[in-house]
Each structure stands twice: as C-alpha cells, then as structure tokens.
Write a protein that holds these residues in place. Structure first.
Motif, mmCIF file in Angstrom:
data_model
loop_
_atom_site.group_PDB
_atom_site.id
_atom_site.type_symbol
_atom_site.label_atom_id
_atom_site.label_comp_id
_atom_site.label_asym_id
_atom_site.label_seq_id
_atom_site.Cartn_x
_atom_site.Cartn_y
_atom_site.Cartn_z
ATOM 1 N N PRO A 314 -38.091 -13.071 9.603
ATOM 2 C CA PRO A 314 -37.914 -13.294 8.105
ATOM 3 C C PRO A 314 -36.504 -13.566 7.872
ATOM 4 O O PRO A 314 -36.218 -14.124 6.988
ATOM 5 C CB PRO A 314 -38.119 -11.868 7.764
ATOM 6 C CG PRO A 314 -39.358 -11.278 8.573
ATOM 7 C CD PRO A 314 -39.038 -11.918 9.871
ATOM 8 N N THR A 315 -35.820 -12.982 8.801
ATOM 9 C CA THR A 315 -34.226 -13.529 8.541
ATOM 10 C C THR A 315 -34.002 -14.981 8.653
ATOM 11 O O THR A 315 -32.959 -15.661 8.085
ATOM 12 C CB THR A 315 -33.443 -12.655 9.498
ATOM 13 O OG1 THR A 315 -33.751 -13.034 10.815
ATOM 14 C CG2 THR A 315 -33.436 -11.202 9.312
ATOM 15 N N VAL A 316 -34.727 -15.625 9.570
ATOM 16 C CA VAL A 316 -34.674 -17.078 10.042
ATOM 17 C C VAL A 316 -35.342 -17.812 8.655
ATOM 18 O O VAL A 316 -34.441 -18.613 8.076
ATOM 19 C CB VAL A 316 -35.580 -17.475 11.100
ATOM 20 C CG1 VAL A 316 -35.583 -18.843 11.115
ATOM 21 C CG2 VAL A 316 -34.856 -16.949 12.436
ATOM 22 N N LEU A 317 -36.248 -17.291 8.185
ATOM 23 C CA LEU A 317 -36.966 -18.055 6.805
ATOM 24 C C LEU A 317 -35.976 -17.506 5.600
ATOM 25 O O LEU A 317 -35.589 -18.710 4.979
ATOM 26 C CB LEU A 317 -38.202 -17.598 6.668
ATOM 27 C CG LEU A 317 -39.416 -17.776 7.979
ATOM 28 C CD1 LEU A 317 -40.755 -17.160 7.388
ATOM 29 C CD2 LEU A 317 -39.347 -19.036 7.951
ATOM 30 N N GLY A 318 -35.507 -16.783 5.605
ATOM 31 C CA GLY A 318 -34.221 -16.217 4.481
ATOM 32 C C GLY A 318 -33.215 -17.168 4.667
ATOM 33 O O GLY A 318 -32.613 -17.456 3.436
#
Length: 514
Positions: A314-318
């Motif tokens: 999720p932090t990558v997609l964020g």
C-alpha cells in the motif's frame, strides 16, 4: 604546483559542473576533499594502481585533491580520470599541449588503466555545451550518447594513456559527430508486439485505443490467463511516436539511472515499465543518498504497467498520488529537494476476486462478498478515483478465434490515435501543462465536455440505476470527449457518452455482492 579541470554531478535530471583541483607541495601524504573518507580511499587506490600500471610513476609529495562544491554528493568513481590527469599535470614530467580547463572530463579507471563507462552522460553533455566548454573527454562506450549534443567536441578514450597522449598532441582523436535527428528517425523502427496478432478481445482493444488517444489511465479486471498482460504489452505500439524533445528527456532519465546499454544513443520508443509487486518504495518512486529515478520516472512519456495491483505494498501505491496528479516526483530525502519528471499512462490489472472467477462466464466463484470487498480494498480508494477507464476482461472463446473478421494492425489503430491527439493539441494549445483529455481539470471538463439534454438524462440514469459513484461523472465526460475525438466529432454525442459509461465497472455499487 596546481592543476585544475572540470567534472560534473547529476541531480535530478540536470547536471552541475564541479571543479577538480590538485595541488602538490613539499611534504608527504594525500588528502581528498569533497568525497567521503571511504570513497576517497577507494578512488586513490584505483588511480595509483592505474598510473603505475600505465608506467607513470608518482613523486611522493604532499598532495591535496579538492572536488568543489564540497556539499554536493558525488558518484565517486566518475572522478578517477580527471584526478589522474591533474596529478600527471602537477608531476612536472608531462606538459599538456591542450588546456585542461577547456574540457569536462569524467571516467572510472580500472586497475590496468582502462576506462569504464559512467552514468548520466547526456545531461552532463547538455550542461557542458550550455556553459561553453570546448569538449568532453569520457570513456569511448559513453561517447555515442554524449554526441547527441552538438557543438561539443566529444572525445572518447579507452585508456588513461590515450587521454594523456591526446592532451599532449601525441594522439589524434577526432570528435565524434552525430546527426541527432537522422539517428533518431532511423532508430524508431516498428514494434515487435502488434495488435494484428490478437484475435478476439475487441472490447479491450477498443478501450486501449481510447486510453491511448486521450492519455487515460486504465484498470483491467478479469480472471487469470484472460489475456490482460498480452494486451497491455501491445499498448505502446499504438501510442503516438516520441517527438525528438520527448526522446531527449526520456533518454536523460534512463542515462541517469544507468539503464542505457553500451554505445547507446537516443531512446526512440516509448518506455514500457512493468515492475514486480515486491518492489520497494525507493525503487518505485525514486530516491537514495544520490537521488536516482524510480520506475515512475523511468516510465516517463510511456507506460507503467502494474500487474496484480492488489499485491503491491500500500505504501508503494500511495506513492502514485503525486505523479498522477502533478506528472512529477519531488524527492525530499536530501538537503536539496530533487524534482523528477513522471508523466506516464498507468495501466493496472487485477483479478475480479481472490479466486479470480467472480466475473467468469463459465467458472463458479467460491469467494464470499466480504472476501471480495477485502480484496478490492487492498488498493487505496484514491487510486481507483485516478483511473478513468475500468474494463472487465473475459477469457477468449472459440467463436472469437474462429471469426473471419479482419484484424486491424497497430499501425491502423495508431493513425486514429495520432489524429485524436492532434485535435487535443489544438484544443489545449493555450496551456503549457495540459495537452491531453485525461489531464483536464474539473473546471476544464465543464468548459470542454458539453453535452445536450438527452445525454445529461442518460448520464443521470446511469448514475442512479447502475449505482455509479458521483466521482465517476468527470472521468466519464473525459472519456466521452476522447471517443468523440476518435470519431472526428466536434461535439460529444449520445453514443459517445453511452460507450464511455460502460467503462466504469468498479464504480458499480453491486460489484462484489453475491
């Protein structure tokens, strides 16, 4: 005795020239200023061995080496060659016939005196020409890349000895000259993956054509082995060809990242990046002690494909928020913030549910409504909102493969895409930022995407009956505008809007219910 020449460091997509100074005086010991202690030790050992193996003996005197400005972080090995040449200039044994101040000099030395290629050559060459330098001395394997920049003598050398002999006028090395535009035009070629090789999937082909024409982001939802990846690999083949300025900008980014091959020149095809879902935040967005481009910047002017979207951290997609909104990435992990271009088409794919059979025409889904919703929620909601086109991909059936329908080639589709892009260029010619339908702001949508009363009623019914999210309103109008452009229509018609509405699968309230 003092000798001086110039090197360079790359920050972001631009280069900064550095001064390389070597001073020799009575005494003993060697000091390097402007590099970290460990980097300085390694560089001195490489230089000392290369000089000795080249037959150049150094006198044991007090030596001070300074790379300024000192506060700029540097790729340490790139300064081996300029430091070695300055050391030879201060030795008293050699007298260069050419002025070191006229050249930007970079290169990593092997222990036998051979030169190894470096990164970031193109932006350095551009900066060297801008600042009026006569030439650029660098490893031969990087010379073709640097020769893209005209009005700069690009001198490629294979060894330290060749560089010394050139500066002493003992060796003639003709500057490498490249006709940049001619090389660019002859490098384009035809894509290997072509839509003429794909039978069936007409709806998906159509949605990708619309996406290419308007620069829209797309998400493909369907079971495994439905052909999602195969279709996306062909998207680059229908995008408009790179302009020369786009090619220069794209090549700079790949040069800085060290992604260009040996003896490379301009990148003539739009990038296609397909990172694995295990990628780290820094590798994806960019960064590091010396900021390097990540995947979002390597995809600049091309396609970023995220397969199995929910599997990404999720932090990558964020980290996609800023590049999708601003078409750039700002890295603030260093004392001076670095800005990197990141304007790309995002294409994502995912299963329709954990087992992959939710929307399958033949297989039965074994997932519960809760597990499907949990799966969908693995992708941040704001990311869904930034994707204009949602398409369901069904496995191809035998009727489609047996069809006698003529299959269009990528070239035929690309012609329509180019014509649609030309209309958008004229539409947004007063803007320096917006040049595609997908980039329109909410205010511009209201100004450009005007629909009649019948179309307004259709859109209202779609939102009410299909349970579409109110956030789907502007994306539908943007896509409808692109469909109208492909049809060479000045106005958005009823049919254009109706087609755009069907590309909002994930906005339906009923998705995931059983």
């Amino acid at each position: 005795m003092l000798a001086k020449t110039f090197g360079a460091a790359v920050y972001g997509v631009n280069a900064r020239l550095l001064t390389v100074e070597v001073s020799v005086s009575q005494g003993v010991g060697t000091s390097v200023l402007g590099l970290s202690e460990n980097a300085a030790k390694e560089s001195l050992q490489r230089i000392d061995e290369a000089l000795q193996n080249g037959g150049y003996q150094q006198s044991h005197q007090k030596t001070v080496i300074n790379l300024s400005p000192a506060d700029i972080r540097k790729e340490c090995s790139s300064y081996d060659l300029p430091i070695a040449l300055c050391l030879m200039a201060t030795s008293g044994k050699l007298s260069y016939q050419k002025n070191l101040d006229d050249y930007v000099i970079l290169g990593e030395l092997a222990l036998d005196g051979k030169l190894r290629p470096i990164k970031g050559v193109l932006p350095i060459a551009i900066e060297a020409r801008r600042q009026g330098f006569k030439g650029f001395i660098l490893p031969t394997e990087n010379a073709l890349e640097a020769s893209i920049v005209n009005m700069l003598d690009v001198i490629g050398v294979d060894t330290l000895t060749e560089a010394i002999e050139f500066l002493q006028n003992e060796r003639v090395i003709e500057p490498l000259i490249t006709d940049t535009r001619d090389r660019f035009l002859h490098s384009i070629g035809e894509p290997e993956a072509d839509f003429s090789h794909v039978q069936g999937h007409e709806t998906i082909k159509r949605s990708l054509e619309i996406a290419a024409a308007g620069g829209h982001n797309v998400i493909l939802i369907g079971p495994p082995a439905a052909g999602k990846t195969m279709l996306v690999k062909r998207l680059s083949s229908i995008l408009p060809p790179l302009t020369l300025m786009e090619a220069l900008e794209t090549t700079k980014i790949h040069s800085i990242a060290g992604k260009l091959g040996v003896n490379s020149t301009l990148l003539a095809r739009r990038p296609y990046r397909n990172p694995h879902h295990s990628i780290s935040d820094v590798a994806f967005v960019g960064g590091g002690s010396i900021p390097l481009p990540g995947e979002v910047s390597l995809a600049h002017n091309g396609v970023l494909f995220l397969d199995e979207l929910p599997e990404f951290n999720p932090t990558v997609l964020g980290g996609l928020g800023q590049p999708l909104d601003d078409h750039k990435v700002v890295i603030s992990s260093t004392p001076q913030a670095v800005e990197l271009p990141a304007s790309f088409m995002l294409i994502a794919s995912m299963n329709s549910c954990p087992c992959g059979a939710y929307s399958h025409l033949e297989k039965r889904c074994s997932c519960t409504s809760e597990s499907i919703q949990k799966y969908l929620n693995m992708v941040p909601g704001p990311l869904y909102d930034r994707i204009d086109i949602h398409v369901e991909v069904d496995p191809i059936n035998s009727e489609s493969t047996a069809s006698n329908r003529k299959i269009e080639s990528s070239e035929q589709i690309r012609e329509r895409v180019i014509q649609a892009r030309e209309k958008q260029s004229k539409r947004f010619e007063g803007s320096n930022i917006i040049h595609k339908n997908a980039m329109m702001t909410a205010e511009m949508v209201q100004e450009v995407c005007i629909i009649n009363d019948a179309s307004k009623a259709l859109l209202k019914r779609a939102i009410d009956r299909l349970g579409l999210s109110p956030k789907a309103y502007n994306p539908i109008l943007k896509v409808a505008r692109t469909i109208a452009d492909l049809a060479d229509s000045t106005n958005i018609g009823f049919d254009h809007l109706a087609e755009a509405i069907q590309y909002r699968s994930l906005d339906k309230d009923k998705w995931g219910t059983k």
